[in-house]
Design a protein around this motif. Structure first.
Motif, mmCIF file in Angstrom:
data_model
loop_
_atom_site.group_PDB
_atom_site.id
_atom_site.type_symbol
_atom_site.label_atom_id
_atom_site.label_comp_id
_atom_site.label_asym_id
_atom_site.label_seq_id
_atom_site.Cartn_x
_atom_site.Cartn_y
_atom_site.Cartn_z
ATOM 1 N N ALA A 1 0.640 -1.361 -0.090
ATOM 2 C CA ALA A 1 0.098 -0.035 0.106
ATOM 3 C C ALA A 1 0.511 1.040 0.175
ATOM 4 O O ALA A 1 0.386 2.133 0.006
ATOM 5 C CB ALA A 1 -1.033 -0.019 0.901
ATOM 6 N N GLY A 2 2.281 1.019 0.181
ATOM 7 C CA GLY A 2 2.807 2.270 0.145
ATOM 8 C C GLY A 2 2.741 3.460 1.251
ATOM 9 O O GLY A 2 3.587 4.046 1.619
ATOM 10 N N PHE A 3 2.368 2.261 2.750
ATOM 11 C CA PHE A 3 2.424 2.787 4.147
ATOM 12 C C PHE A 3 3.690 2.931 4.495
ATOM 13 O O PHE A 3 3.521 2.891 5.740
ATOM 14 C CB PHE A 3 1.750 1.916 4.170
ATOM 15 C CG PHE A 3 -0.216 2.548 4.606
ATOM 16 C CD1 PHE A 3 -0.500 2.556 3.622
ATOM 17 C CD2 PHE A 3 -0.648 2.912 5.272
ATOM 18 C CE1 PHE A 3 -2.307 3.359 2.960
ATOM 19 C CE2 PHE A 3 -2.179 3.266 5.397
ATOM 20 C CZ PHE A 3 -2.993 3.169 4.217
ATOM 21 N N ALA B 1 5.595 6.129 5.271
ATOM 22 C CA ALA B 1 5.247 7.220 6.411
ATOM 23 C C ALA B 1 4.915 6.549 7.625
ATOM 24 O O ALA B 1 4.768 7.714 9.136
ATOM 25 C CB ALA B 1 3.462 7.545 5.546
#
Lengths: 112, 142
Positions: free
Chosen positions: A91-93, A96
């Motif tokens: 998810a590309g989390f 972050a």
């Protein structure tokens, strides 16, 4: 899903146990946002006993991250099982949400 | 439990918990790896949640059918609902390279479905939405 909440110095630790899915993400989200709304700026999510996460769970954490950014706060995760980590990567989390192996590492990350 | 099951769900979010139990039992019967079960469960949860949350404009009870089979190392799942026409594959993919805090909150569910399934196809048939999913189990390398 069981959600525990504890505090170590200025860091609130939320322990997520079980399945963070469509039916349980709402209450997790409410607890996280209530904590931030109450003035907490440093959140650590204990994922040692987190067995399952779907997009509803990701959304709950994303909302917390957004609110924290507005107050210069920070959220970190630790103890993720491999398949949970994979979802964060997909998810590309991962960029972050700083992810740590242990609670000690996660808590130390707030010191600098 | 046979290699093929048919389950009827109501359009209530509480059914997601039952989906998890059914998937768990099916996985045990077919000796799925925990990883395979997890990915299959997430994909079906995302699609079922979409239908339950956005598929119906009335407040009536509806039936959503799941047909699940596992043969020769491949899972096939069909989800059939009588909700409004909706092809989830037409939803725009989220930009997963964008900083998370700048992203819209939606869209991740279908993205995970695509990542976790080998094949996803949508069809509108006889006033119903029909989603066909395939997932190939891959032998892990040692």
């Amino acid at each position: 899903m069981d959600i525990t909440e504890s505090k170590v110095s200025e860091i609130v630790i939320f322990g997520l146990k079980g399945r963070l899915d469509t039916t349980t993400a709402q209450s997790a989200q409410e607890k996280l946002l209530a904590s931030i709304g109450g003035g907490e700026k440093h959140l650590a999510i204990d994922c040692v006993q987190l067995e399952y996460i779907s997009s509803a769970g990701l959304r709950a954490l994303l909302l917390a991250a957004k609110q924290l950014r507005a107050v210069n706060g920070k959220i970190v995760l630790y103890g993720l099982k491999e398949h949970i980590k994979e979802v964060f990567d997909l998810a590309g989390f991962s960029a972050a949400f700083p992810i740590f192996h242990s609670q000690v590492e996660a808590l130390n990350s707030f010191k600098s | 439990m046979s290699s093929q099951i048919t389950v009827s769900f109501k359009n209530q979010l509480a059914e997601i918990e039952r989906l998890g139990q059914i998937m768990g039992a099916f996985a045990e019967h077919h000796h799925w790896s925990p990883q395979f079960l997890f990915e299959a469960n997430v994909a079906l949860e995302e699609l079922l949640t979409n239908v339950i949350s956005y598929g119906y404009e009335d407040n009536q009870e509806h039936e959503i059918i799941l047909r699940l089979s596992f043969t020769a190392g491949e899972m096939t799942a069909e989800i059939e609902d009588d909700g409004r026409p909706f092809n989830p594959l037409e939803k725009a993919e989220p930009d997963v390279n964008q900083p998370v805090e700048d992203r819209p909150v939606g869209g991740l569910g279908i993205y995970l479905v695509r990542k976790f399934m080998t094949d996803v196809a949508y069809q509108r048939l006889d006033g119903k939405n029909l989603l066909r999913l395939k997932k190939q189990s891959v032998k892990e390398e040692h």
